[in-house]
Design an enzyme around this catalytic site. Sequence first.
Site, PDB file in Angstrom:
ATOM      1  N   GLY A   1       0.830  -1.305  -0.362  1.00  0.00           N
ATOM      2  CA  GLY A   1       0.161   0.080   0.347  1.00  0.00           C
ATOM      3  C   GLY A   1       1.066   1.345  -0.058  1.00  0.00           C
ATOM      4  O   GLY A   1      -0.043   2.507  -0.237  1.00  0.00           O
TER       5      GLY A   1
ATOM      6  N   LYS B   1      -6.951   9.960   7.139  1.00  0.00           N
ATOM      7  CA  LYS B   1      -8.128  10.447   7.182  1.00  0.00           C
ATOM      8  C   LYS B   1      -8.975  10.113   8.527  1.00  0.00           C
ATOM      9  O   LYS B   1     -10.248  10.513   9.413  1.00  0.00           O
ATOM     10  CB  LYS B   1      -8.848   9.431   5.723  1.00  0.00           C
ATOM     11  CG  LYS B   1      -9.524  10.876   4.803  1.00  0.00           C
ATOM     12  CD  LYS B   1      -7.816  10.726   4.201  1.00  0.00           C
ATOM     13  CE  LYS B   1      -7.251  12.486   5.100  1.00  0.00           C
ATOM     14  NZ  LYS B   1      -5.972  12.862   3.649  1.00  0.00           N
TER      15      LYS B   1
ATOM     16  N   GLY C   1       1.187  23.816   3.179  1.00  0.00           N
ATOM     17  CA  GLY C   1       0.570  23.225   2.278  1.00  0.00           C
ATOM     18  C   GLY C   1      -0.569  21.878   2.826  1.00  0.00           C
ATOM     19  O   GLY C   1      -1.326  22.573   3.930  1.00  0.00           O
TER      20      GLY C   1
ATOM     21  N   ILE D   1      -0.598  19.094   3.118  1.00  0.00           N
ATOM     22  CA  ILE D   1       0.222  18.206   5.197  1.00  0.00           C
ATOM     23  C   ILE D   1      -0.336  18.818   6.303  1.00  0.00           C
ATOM     24  O   ILE D   1      -0.844  18.272   7.096  1.00  0.00           O
ATOM     25  CB  ILE D   1       1.373  17.689   4.717  1.00  0.00           C
ATOM     26  CG1 ILE D   1       1.469  16.408   3.660  1.00  0.00           C
ATOM     27  CG2 ILE D   1       1.871  16.626   6.469  1.00  0.00           C
ATOM     28  CD1 ILE D   1       2.775  15.740   3.501  1.00  0.00           C
TER      29      ILE D   1
ATOM     30  N   VAL E   1      11.427  30.055   7.693  1.00  0.00           N
ATOM     31  CA  VAL E   1      12.075  29.538   8.161  1.00  0.00           C
ATOM     32  C   VAL E   1      13.858  29.682   7.783  1.00  0.00           C
ATOM     33  O   VAL E   1      14.755  28.874   7.354  1.00  0.00           O
ATOM     34  CB  VAL E   1      11.577  28.311   8.535  1.00  0.00           C
ATOM     35  CG1 VAL E   1      11.671  27.268   9.258  1.00  0.00           C
ATOM     36  CG2 VAL E   1      10.024  28.184   8.970  1.00  0.00           C
TER      37      VAL E   1
ATOM     38  N   HIS F   1     -33.386  17.468  -3.678  1.00  0.00           N
ATOM     39  CA  HIS F   1     -33.306  18.261  -2.810  1.00  0.00           C
ATOM     40  C   HIS F   1     -33.762  16.984  -1.686  1.00  0.00           C
ATOM     41  O   HIS F   1     -34.260  16.457  -1.763  1.00  0.00           O
ATOM     42  CB  HIS F   1     -34.568  19.282  -3.093  1.00  0.00           C
ATOM     43  CG  HIS F   1     -34.652  19.814  -1.954  1.00  0.00           C
ATOM     44  ND1 HIS F   1     -33.757  20.980  -2.163  1.00  0.00           N
ATOM     45  CD2 HIS F   1     -35.646  20.350  -0.907  1.00  0.00           C
ATOM     46  CE1 HIS F   1     -33.598  21.392  -0.783  1.00  0.00           C
ATOM     47  NE2 HIS F   1     -35.002  21.652  -0.381  1.00  0.00           N
TER      48      HIS F   1
HETATM   49  P1  NAD Z   1       3.106  20.747  -0.770  1.00  0.00           P
HETATM   50  O1  NAD Z   1       3.886  21.516  -1.580  1.00  0.00           O
HETATM   51  O2  NAD Z   1       1.699  20.949  -1.034  1.00  0.00           O
HETATM   52  O3  NAD Z   1       3.735  22.307   0.520  1.00  0.00           O
HETATM   53  C1  NAD Z   1       4.614  22.741   1.257  1.00  0.00           C
HETATM   54  C2  NAD Z   1       5.065  24.690   1.268  1.00  0.00           C
HETATM   55  O4  NAD Z   1       5.773  24.813   2.307  1.00  0.00           O
HETATM   56  C3  NAD Z   1       4.007  24.925   0.289  1.00  0.00           C
HETATM   57  O5  NAD Z   1       3.304  26.012   0.976  1.00  0.00           O
HETATM   58  C4  NAD Z   1       6.042  26.093   0.773  1.00  0.00           C
HETATM   59  O6  NAD Z   1       5.605  26.845   0.615  1.00  0.00           O
HETATM   60  C5  NAD Z   1       6.065  25.805   1.673  1.00  0.00           C
HETATM   61  N1  NAD Z   1       7.442  26.208   2.538  1.00  0.00           N
HETATM   62  C6  NAD Z   1       7.948  25.541   1.724  1.00  0.00           C
HETATM   63  N2  NAD Z   1       9.635  25.790   2.214  1.00  0.00           N
HETATM   64  C7  NAD Z   1       9.356  26.249   3.109  1.00  0.00           C
HETATM   65  C8  NAD Z   1       9.429  26.994   4.445  1.00  0.00           C
HETATM   66  N3  NAD Z   1      10.755  27.288   4.585  1.00  0.00           N
HETATM   67  N4  NAD Z   1       9.553  27.717   5.264  1.00  0.00           N
HETATM   68  C9  NAD Z   1       7.488  27.815   5.128  1.00  0.00           C
HETATM   69  N5  NAD Z   1       7.438  27.070   4.604  1.00  0.00           N
HETATM   70  C10 NAD Z   1       7.708  26.758   3.010  1.00  0.00           C
HETATM   71  O7  NAD Z   1       3.247  19.485   0.219  1.00  0.00           O
HETATM   72  P2  NAD Z   1       3.175  19.546   1.707  1.00  0.00           P
HETATM   73  O8  NAD Z   1       2.050  19.600   2.044  1.00  0.00           O
HETATM   74  O9  NAD Z   1       4.712  18.551   2.672  1.00  0.00           O
HETATM   75  O10 NAD Z   1       2.978  17.405   0.547  1.00  0.00           O
HETATM   76  C11 NAD Z   1       3.432  17.102  -0.298  1.00  0.00           C
HETATM   77  C12 NAD Z   1       2.861  16.378  -0.990  1.00  0.00           C
HETATM   78  O11 NAD Z   1       1.630  15.490  -0.638  1.00  0.00           O
HETATM   79  C13 NAD Z   1       2.384  17.253  -1.604  1.00  0.00           C
HETATM   80  O12 NAD Z   1       2.382  17.460  -3.591  1.00  0.00           O
HETATM   81  C14 NAD Z   1       0.901  17.054  -1.822  1.00  0.00           C
HETATM   82  O13 NAD Z   1      -0.408  16.896  -3.350  1.00  0.00           O
HETATM   83  C15 NAD Z   1       0.901  15.665  -1.527  1.00  0.00           C
HETATM   84  N6  NAD Z   1      -0.190  15.029  -0.188  1.00  0.00           N
HETATM   85  C16 NAD Z   1      -1.135  15.184  -0.537  1.00  0.00           C
HETATM   86  C17 NAD Z   1      -2.805  15.297  -0.194  1.00  0.00           C
HETATM   87  C18 NAD Z   1      -4.254  15.528  -0.198  1.00  0.00           C
HETATM   88  O14 NAD Z   1      -3.877  15.851  -1.052  1.00  0.00           O
HETATM   89  N7  NAD Z   1      -5.115  15.295  -0.141  1.00  0.00           N
HETATM   90  C19 NAD Z   1      -1.687  14.986   1.867  1.00  0.00           C
HETATM   91  C20 NAD Z   1      -1.296  14.361   1.698  1.00  0.00           C
HETATM   92  C21 NAD Z   1      -0.049  15.260   0.897  1.00  0.00           C
END
Ligand code: NAD
Length: 462
Positions: A39, A51, A178, A180, A233, A441
């Site tokens: 998986g 989830k 982002g 996560i 950061v 509805h």
């Molecule tokens: P992401 O790319 O979605 O978000 C990363 C964020 O970190 C961005 O907003 C970026 O600008 C920020 N960032 C980067 N460097 C930084 C810094 N130095 N200081 C502060 N902020 C900074 O990445 P993620 O949330 O880690 O997810 C990873 C991958 O996993 C993504 O491609 C995401 O689509 C996928 N994912 C998808 C789902 C879903 O579909 N529900 C869930 C979890 C993960």
Amino acid sequence: MANYDVIIIGSGPGGYVCAIRCAQLGLKTACVEGRETLGGTCLNVGCIPSKALLHASHQLHEAEHNFAQMGLKGKSPSVDWAQMQSYKDDVIGQNTKGIEFLFKKNKVDWIKGWARIPEPGAVEVGEETHTAKHIIIASGSEPASIPGVEIDENTVVSSTGALSLPKVPKKLAVIGAGVIGLELGSVYARLGAEVTVLEYLDQITPGMDTDVARNFRTLLKKQGLEIVTGAAVQGVEALKTKAKVAYTLRKDDSEHQLDADVVLVATGRKPFTQGLGLDGLGVEMTKRGQIATDAHYKTSVEGIYAIGDVIEGPMLAHKAEDEGMALAEILAGQAGHVNYDVIPGVIYTHPEVASVGKTEDSLKEAGRAYKVGKFSFMGNGRAKANFAADGFVKILADVETDRILGAHIIGPAAGELIHEICVAMEFGAAAEDLARTCHAHPTYSEAVREAALACGDGPIHS
Ligand code: NAD
């Protein structure tokens, strides 16, 4: 003669779906997986466990915030973290065992161990070498950190560590707003942690429709998430049970420090190709460390293919699944294809956020004339009854032809509602096609129809 027609490396959503479809199409198939369970990231330490925690913590939120108003009185439930973890682990177990069952049912061999490709046509796992006409790399991705921040999965954690913290932290710092960062930030905020999210850019969830992102930020703030944008950061100092995050605000270069019990690093993921022996094979890579492929998922080496997070495109389980199915069909002599213009994206917070197709920003940039049909969940009876009236549906359609170009939803069950629009887009539908479709509805789906009506003569309920 090769042992197999196809050997797939990795059993995440890309790999396992590809394996099952290959077998269904008559190819002798094996899938190599080094984890104890099938998986991949999604089922073991990603989509599925997150989830479970989102669901459990949302139930708590409902009990704390909405029950009394509905006439459900009594003590709010308290959090038994160990039990919540075991519920989550049980959900993981059911899902990973499900894939094992599907492999047996479809006669896919699971080769246990970590794979290396010594030469085209051969896959080495431990002491054994297996041969195959086609080798598919579906080895996924791993968390990526930033300079000055070392993930120890103790006080400084990736999403993997954040899913099984020993206890709910009092203070959680999240780096990256982002998907996560916001999903797991929401979980811990609902469970009582003080959550601060530091985001480098000026907007949360980069790439998302600006309107939705703004609304989303307001709603998350209302739920208690502190979000600092424009925060670069600089580093994290990890002590034994605490950490200090140093950041500067980009607007004035002022220096700040944030104390936390746990720091979640959610700054993206990178392709996982370690140990595959790609260098020796001369497999071409992109500048971003992904395996370069052509439109049919062929790498630069004959007989070796790649799909999912290790190649270009959004790192999404369902994108990988679609590529897996398409490649299986191609290898079986059919015409497999993925429509990258209609890949939905969903954030499973509350409310959910979902999108597909073009954003207004991208349409403006392309100089395309578009119209906007927007409808607020405030005008949706079902949403009001369920305390879920925050958010809206927005449909973007071509001014001339009325063809749907994209849709953005923030609101209840957005991750389900988006698919009606995906199907419509696959059929090249006009907004009017959705608007003229009878919707039951009272449902949340009526908000989609109303947004489609808003692309024409106007919605009824606003
Ligand atoms: P992401 O790319 O979605 O978000 C990363 C964020 O970190 C961005 O907003 C970026 O600008 C920020 N960032 C980067 N460097 C930084 C810094 N130095 N200081 C502060 N902020 C900074 O990445 P993620 O949330 O880690 O997810 C990873 C991958 O996993 C993504 O491609 C995401 O689509 C996928 N994912 C998808 C789902 C879903 O579909 N529900 C869930 C979890 C993960």
